[in-house]
Design a protein around this motif. Sequence first.
Motif, mmCIF file in Angstrom:
data_model
loop_
_atom_site.group_PDB
_atom_site.id
_atom_site.type_symbol
_atom_site.label_atom_id
_atom_site.label_comp_id
_atom_site.label_asym_id
_atom_site.label_seq_id
_atom_site.Cartn_x
_atom_site.Cartn_y
_atom_site.Cartn_z
ATOM 1 N N VAL A 105 1.162 -0.918 -0.038
ATOM 2 C CA VAL A 105 0.424 -0.077 -0.278
ATOM 3 C C VAL A 105 1.086 0.768 -0.309
ATOM 4 O O VAL A 105 0.484 2.332 -0.579
ATOM 5 N N LYS A 106 1.930 1.549 1.008
ATOM 6 C CA LYS A 106 2.522 2.235 0.679
ATOM 7 C C LYS A 106 3.449 2.302 -0.396
ATOM 8 O O LYS A 106 3.608 4.117 -1.250
ATOM 9 N N GLN A 107 3.841 1.230 -1.276
ATOM 10 C CA GLN A 107 4.809 1.602 -2.911
ATOM 11 C C GLN A 107 3.185 2.010 -3.362
ATOM 12 O O GLN A 107 4.196 3.613 -3.758
ATOM 13 N N GLN A 115 11.227 0.893 -14.255
ATOM 14 C CA GLN A 115 11.887 0.606 -15.009
ATOM 15 C C GLN A 115 12.258 -1.574 -14.272
ATOM 16 O O GLN A 115 12.261 -1.915 -15.422
ATOM 17 N N ARG A 116 12.381 -1.233 -13.226
ATOM 18 C CA ARG A 116 12.570 -2.564 -12.661
ATOM 19 C C ARG A 116 12.033 -2.522 -11.462
ATOM 20 O O ARG A 116 11.915 -1.487 -10.471
ATOM 21 N N GLN A 132 9.674 -5.129 -5.078
ATOM 22 C CA GLN A 132 9.746 -3.634 -4.510
ATOM 23 C C GLN A 132 10.204 -3.006 -5.912
ATOM 24 O O GLN A 132 11.245 -3.554 -6.217
ATOM 25 N N ILE A 133 10.205 -1.897 -5.548
ATOM 26 C CA ILE A 133 10.446 -1.150 -6.817
ATOM 27 C C ILE A 133 12.581 -0.766 -6.705
ATOM 28 O O ILE A 133 12.107 0.315 -5.271
ATOM 29 N N GLU A 170 14.236 -0.080 -0.862
ATOM 30 C CA GLU A 170 14.993 -0.588 -1.891
ATOM 31 C C GLU A 170 15.371 -0.041 -3.671
ATOM 32 O O GLU A 170 15.811 -0.497 -4.056
ATOM 33 N N LEU A 171 14.815 1.168 -3.515
ATOM 34 C CA LEU A 171 15.104 2.091 -5.137
ATOM 35 C C LEU A 171 16.907 1.778 -5.093
ATOM 36 O O LEU A 171 17.864 2.472 -3.911
#
Length: 714
Positions: A326-328, A372-373, A379-380, A403-404
Amino acid sequence: MITSTESLDDISISAKSNADIEVADRSFVEEVSGNSHRKFQDSKRTCCDNEKDGRETEDLELTQVTSNEAFSMSRIVNLASTASQDSRCDHLTNNYQNRNLTSNSNNEDVEIQRVVKDEVNANISLHDDLSSLSKTLEKKEENNEHQKKSKKKKTQPPVMYVSIVVDDGNMTNKDKFKFSPGVASEITSNSNDFYSAEMGRHSSRDAKHRTSYRYSDDCPIAVASEVAPGESRAISRNTRCIFLGLIAVLVIALVVVSAMHFTGGEDPAKENMSAGLENDIFLRNILANFSDSDALIDENSVQHRAMQWLLRDDKAIISMANIERVKQRYIVVLLYFSFQGENWLTNFGFLSSSHECLWNGIDHNGGFNGIQRCNKENQITSIAIVNNNATGTIPSEIGELSELTELWLYKNNLASTIPASLGNLKALKRLALYSNKFRGPMPKSFTNLTNLQILSLGDNELSGKIPVSIGDMKELTTIHMHHNYLSGAIPRSIGKMKNLDQLSLFANYLSGTVPRNIFSLESLRGLWIGDNFLTGYFEPSSMKQLSNLVWLEAYDNYITGTLPPIFSELKFLRVALLNNNLINGHIPALVFKMSSLQSLSIGDNLLTGSIPSVVGDSMVLEKLYLEKNSLTGIIPSSIGSVLSLQEIDISENLLNGTVPETISQLSNLKGLWLEGNKISGSIEFFCVKRLSLLTDLEADCKLDVKCSCCSACS
């Protein structure tokens, strides 16, 4: 829609109703049997004064039984009580049994038969009375049952089963009667001195405990029956409710755990986000942990718009228990609204019902942009909104994407300051924000990005000083901060960055000397420090360490000294832009021996002497800028052998003589600037050969040079 845990009100209401039923039953018994019971107590006698009196007392009491239900019930209780008052009942009973076995007289037999007959008749009468009482109470229980159902109660009212055993010596009559707890407890409460009676709170279907009353032919004895073999003991209703509740909780927990195991850890009870997060408070409490709580309730904020989109418009199926998901999704939606996504050139599928990791695509320039990934856990890890007409500001919430590793936002119209929360992205390796309108200083929190490799902030409006702590970012390979308003000195700590590959600080307001330790960075391939207010000079011993240097741009500064011959040892150097400084002395001949040098710009300095004749040895030289110096002598004819030359600027010097015709052999030549010298003669050979690429030909054709095809004449 947000669902809450089921309340326990139903249980408490049910308990209260059962208590009301019990009180009502007890009141009913007391009202019906009060007067009759008192009359009976006045008339009872002690059964064990002697054998004959005991039998007569019992006969009298049995014959006084009436059809009144409550009176019959009271008689049972008092019979048991009377029998328990004197242990001599056991003695009388034994005497009677022995006498019955040994008597041979006909009179005694006749007497015994008469007593037994009267006993049986009395018990039959008692049996009928109890039957009538049971039917009356059953009818009352049915009324209570009807009231209970009308209140939607889920549990049966507790009842008591009483078994009556009539033993006449020849046969046993056994019947059971159902009583409410109030009546049953009335039966058992007055008999505890003589026997132990167990009362079970069970529904009519699974009642397990019975209380039996057996009457001998001499003395009425009430005995509590044993629990039938294999039957469980009665459990109180409240305990049973709690026990069943615990079982239900265990079953639900097992189902949830099993479902989570087969669904990879997500709650199987998935709902549409617009329905599942319909409760604003629920979602706001989640988002307020990292997003501005005031902005969430401000209807004009992008945070509020993003939250409302999740609540009302999002069609994605998301587990509400997956807070991180939800946060992402909220942060990516917030990014869209913050960058005014409705004005983007390419949408990339943002705000669609698909997973946010799929919000990507090919942009109008053919590049792959959007999200992109993502990693295996969805996770983005990489976001790219490049050259897509994005405007607005970077939301601070982006710092929650732990995790960016890559954030590419260059060539847009993003403004305001760079949020310090970007310093929370400990996994970030590449950050490109160049070609925007960011202002203010570089956040000091950037020094927390210990894994950062590329920091590109060029072409913005950043101000302030470069923090000294930047030297602690040991993993940095690229620093681009050109075209800003940075001031102060270049931190010496940069010279400690052993992995540094590119340092671009040109077009700022930097001052002071260039730190010497920068020239000792063996890994450095690009050094762009032009267009500042830097001073100092090139120290030959330091520059020797730049063995991998490819680009050296230090133009438009106040650098002094001479060009050290060590330049010739920089075998990978391709571009050397040192124009517009205070460099003096001669041009080292070894400079034109460099096998990789493609562009040499040392104009607008204080150089003297002639152009070395070995200039023709520069086999890959494309651009030669020697303008605005004090060079003398002639133009070497060997210059015509450098076929790679595209631009030659030797204007505004003290050169004399004629222009070598060999220059017309340079088929790649695009520009030739000869004005401002003492050159004479004709250059019509350029007009005859008409070099196809030559567009800029400038000379003193108004004075001593003849040129009919020059683009400009001085």
